[in-house]
Design an enzyme around this catalytic site. Structure first.
Site, PDB file in Angstrom:
ATOM      1  N   SER A  70       4.722  -9.598   0.618  1.00  0.00           N
ATOM      2  CA  SER A  70       5.055  -9.166   1.968  1.00  0.00           C
ATOM      3  C   SER A  70       4.729 -10.242   3.000  1.00  0.00           C
ATOM      4  O   SER A  70       5.300 -10.262   4.073  1.00  0.00           O
ATOM      5  CB  SER A  70       4.302  -7.872   2.291  1.00  0.00           C
ATOM      6  OG  SER A  70       2.947  -8.014   1.959  1.00  0.00           O
ATOM      7  N   HIS A 115       0.836  -1.209   0.000  1.00  0.00           N
ATOM      8  CA  HIS A 115       0.000   0.000   0.000  1.00  0.00           C
ATOM      9  C   HIS A 115       0.872   1.263   0.000  1.00  0.00           C
ATOM     10  O   HIS A 115       0.552   2.246  -0.652  1.00  0.00           O
ATOM     11  CB  HIS A 115      -0.924   0.001   1.225  1.00  0.00           C
ATOM     12  CG  HIS A 115      -1.878  -1.152   1.220  1.00  0.00           C
ATOM     13  ND1 HIS A 115      -3.166  -1.055   0.736  1.00  0.00           N
ATOM     14  CD2 HIS A 115      -1.731  -2.440   1.597  1.00  0.00           C
ATOM     15  CE1 HIS A 115      -3.762  -2.235   0.829  1.00  0.00           C
ATOM     16  NE2 HIS A 115      -2.911  -3.091   1.358  1.00  0.00           N
ATOM     17  N   ASP A 174      -6.277   5.394   0.811  1.00  0.00           N
ATOM     18  CA  ASP A 174      -6.131   3.998   0.398  1.00  0.00           C
ATOM     19  C   ASP A 174      -7.514   3.340   0.470  1.00  0.00           C
ATOM     20  O   ASP A 174      -8.358   3.756   1.265  1.00  0.00           O
ATOM     21  CB  ASP A 174      -5.183   3.287   1.372  1.00  0.00           C
ATOM     22  CG  ASP A 174      -4.928   1.853   0.982  1.00  0.00           C
ATOM     23  OD1 ASP A 174      -3.911   1.601   0.329  1.00  0.00           O
ATOM     24  OD2 ASP A 174      -5.757   0.967   1.315  1.00  0.00           O
TER      25      ASP A 174
HETATM   26  N1  UDP Z   1       8.580  -6.828  -1.754  1.00  0.00           N
HETATM   27  C1  UDP Z   1       9.935  -6.606  -1.752  1.00  0.00           C
HETATM   28  N2  UDP Z   1      10.760  -7.576  -1.268  1.00  0.00           N
HETATM   29  C2  UDP Z   1      10.307  -8.764  -0.795  1.00  0.00           C
HETATM   30  C3  UDP Z   1       8.911  -8.999  -0.813  1.00  0.00           C
HETATM   31  C4  UDP Z   1       8.076  -8.024  -1.309  1.00  0.00           C
HETATM   32  O1  UDP Z   1      10.400  -5.540  -2.175  1.00  0.00           O
HETATM   33  O2  UDP Z   1      11.125  -9.609  -0.398  1.00  0.00           O
HETATM   34  C5  UDP Z   1       7.691  -5.765  -2.246  1.00  0.00           C
HETATM   35  C6  UDP Z   1       7.300  -5.965  -3.705  1.00  0.00           C
HETATM   36  O3  UDP Z   1       8.282  -5.399  -4.553  1.00  0.00           O
HETATM   37  C7  UDP Z   1       5.956  -5.268  -3.775  1.00  0.00           C
HETATM   38  C8  UDP Z   1       5.406  -5.403  -2.367  1.00  0.00           C
HETATM   39  O4  UDP Z   1       6.484  -5.769  -1.524  1.00  0.00           O
HETATM   40  O5  UDP Z   1       6.125  -3.901  -4.097  1.00  0.00           O
HETATM   41  C9  UDP Z   1       4.343  -6.472  -2.264  1.00  0.00           C
HETATM   42  O6  UDP Z   1       3.174  -5.999  -2.827  1.00  0.00           O
HETATM   43  P1  UDP Z   1       2.162  -6.932  -3.616  1.00  0.00           P
HETATM   44  O7  UDP Z   1       1.007  -6.074  -3.976  1.00  0.00           O
HETATM   45  O8  UDP Z   1       2.837  -7.617  -4.713  1.00  0.00           O
HETATM   46  O9  UDP Z   1       1.763  -8.060  -2.609  1.00  0.00           O
HETATM   47  P2  UDP Z   1       1.304  -8.091  -1.067  1.00  0.00           P
HETATM   48  O10 UDP Z   1       1.303  -6.711  -0.531  1.00  0.00           O
HETATM   49  O11 UDP Z   1      -0.067  -8.666  -1.131  1.00  0.00           O
HETATM   50  O12 UDP Z   1       2.270  -8.987  -0.448  1.00  0.00           O
END
Ligand code: UDP
Length: 472
Positions: free
Chosen positions: A279, A15, A118
């Site tokens: 994440s 987010h 958001d």
């Molecule tokens: N991310 C990262 N390194 C990690 C895991 C995740 O930089 O080891 C970042 C990824 O680049 C993305 C965000 O965390 O920008 C995850 O957002 P996403 O919408 O893909 O998934 P969620 O928030 O549901 O995990």
């Protein structure tokens, strides 16, 4: 004098990152931005993107961060993550109201032109009405989830019982018929988490506009259906602003001093498959072993961001102890062609690196946009939130992903042979993989073009900036 905007991201990198990127684009249109930030909603022992790194990324720009007072809400394991997040955010409402009131009266000659919330912050619409500031939603996922959210109150009235028990498919205007299993996780069971999800959906019509992190060329049919008002039959649909892809990409990813990047710098062009699951994504030990087996047998080069959760119930991932969870000897046997990174990885830079040729992903929306930016095709292994919906559409509609497992629920193992086959296909050994690789390259160019001068999202940004400047 510059117009002021206040942006309210929900916690978590999925987010924060797109909201900070939105802020960076808005300052180019001569706005002064304040971001109100919260602490983490879930306790975490693993490193992840910190507020400090976001602040560092906007040095020299007219963007101010204000950290809201800390709210202590211990995680109640009987509640879902969605219910906890909604309550955590709601508990910040008085602090947010105070912060905005102070901002409003500290400089009365420069009114706040808009609040950008958001999509998990919609409970702030009451405050927005009280303070007389127009409120917009920033939707940090794609148009399919937006269509579903707009339609959810209608669906809620039509369908009885739990969505997970539905036989047959669910019809959402603008989307192909959806198997109930690909509906977002908070929808599947009508519990407290579902009620918070629904309460956000019910407030969407209050928005003065909905800004979406996608681009018209990627999702034209569903965006058109939304604009025609078919997803929100009982209210006028707020204006929709597709402004993406907005991702936290840095120039020259090869220059980073991070160990993953240094390792990638030594690998041939488009030769490495990258594995990373967002994440929150982790696997049980037995599944980790199957992935290792699959990677080993595939013979491909790989970079695997591997974090781990121990114990029962919900907790945030921790850095992994590789000696404990990987099969014996795996690291030695694959050291010439693989790197396992036991922590938070610099994903955006990795996906923009020319050595990366495929991405095994949980299909989070930001992750998808980041891979699209790099022209990297996806092997879809959705895990939580709305990822099954994203994965399903990436595979079945957009042709930008190959399926590994779209209905994985943490039960039953995805065997090593399946991982091996999926990775080989993704890296172009089979026809299906070749097609997806070609399409990913094409859409990368289209996406980059969309936010450049003359592109569709650039034009939408201008329209949005004009709307904000009106202050209505
Ligand atoms: N991310 C990262 N390194 C990690 C895991 C995740 O930089 O080891 C970042 C990824 O680049 C993305 C965000 O965390 O920008 C995850 O957002 P996403 O919408 O893909 O998934 P969620 O928030 O549901 O995990």
């Amino acid at each position: 004098m510059k117009a002021r905007l206040v942006l309210l991201p929900a916690p978590g990198s999925g987010h924060m990152t797109p909201m900070v990127e939105l802020a960076k684009h808005l300052v180019q249109h001569n706005f002064s931005i304040t971001l109100l930030t919260m602490g983490p909603a879930f306790p975490s022992s693993s490193s992840s993107s910190s507020i400090a790194s976001y602040i560092e990324s906007v040095v020299g720009l007219d963007i101010t961060f204000i950290e809201l007072p800390h709210v202590d809400l211990p995680f109640d394991r009987t509640k879902s993550a969605m219910a906890h997040l909604s309550l955590f955010i709601e508990k910040h409402n008085p602090h947010i109201k105070n912060a905005i009131t102070q901002l409003k009266f500290s400089s009365p000659s420069t009114p706040i032109h808009a609040l950008v919330l958001d999509f998990f912050m919609t409970s702030m619409f009451d405050v927005e009405e009280e303070l007389g500031i127009p409120g917009y939603i920033y939707f940090a996922s794609g148009a399919p989830l937006l269509a579903l959210m707009l339609y959810l109150p209608t669906l809620d009235a039509k369908i009885t019982g739990h969505y997970k028990d539905l036989e047959g498919e669910v019809e959402i205007p603008g989307l192909p018929p959806l198997p109930s299993l690909v509906l977002p996780e908070p929808m599947l069971v009508r519990d407290e988490g579902y009620q918070s999800f629904l309460s956000h959906a019910l407030r969407f019509p209050k928005a003065k506009g909905i800004i979406v992190n996608t681009f018209a060329e990627l999702e034209s049919a569903v965006l058109e259906t939304i604009n025609e008002g078919r997803c929100l039959p009982d209210h006028p649909t707020p204006p929709i602003y597709p402004v993406g892809p907005l991702i936290g990409v840095k120039e020259n990813p090869e220059m980073s001093s991070n160990a993953c990047i240094k390792w990638l710098n030594k690998q041939p062009l488009a030769s490495v498959v990258f594995l990373c699951f967002g994440s929150m994504g982790t696997f049980p030990a037995a599944q980790v072993k199957e992935i290792a087996l699959g990677l080993e047998q595939s013979g491909c080069r790989f970079l695997w961001a591997l974090r781990f959760r121990s114990g029962e119930g919900f907790s945030m991932p921790s850095d992994a102890n590789l000696d404990e969870i990987l099969p014996e000897g795996f690291l030695d046997r694959t050291m010439e062609r693989g790197l396992v990174w036991p922590s938070w990885a610099p994903q955006t830079e990795i996906l923009a690196h020319p050595a990366v040729g495929g991405f095994v992903s949980h299909c989070g929306w930001n992750s998808f946009l980041e891979s699209l930016w790099g022209g990297v095709p996806v092997l879809a292994w959705p895990l939580y939130a709305e990822q099954r919906l994203n994965g399903f559409l990436l595979v079945k509609e957009l042709g930008l992903a190959v399926e590994l497992r779209l209905d994985y629920k943490g039960e039953g193992l995805v065997k090593g042979e399946e991982v091996e086959r999926g990775v080989r296909c993704l890296m172009g050994e089979y026809e299906e993989g070749k097609k997806v690789r070609k399409r990913a390259k094409e859409f990368s160019e289209i996406g980059k073009g969309a936010i450049e001068e003359g592109g569709s999202s650039f034009a939408t940004f201008k329209r949005l900036a004009h709307q904000f400047a009106q202050g209505t």
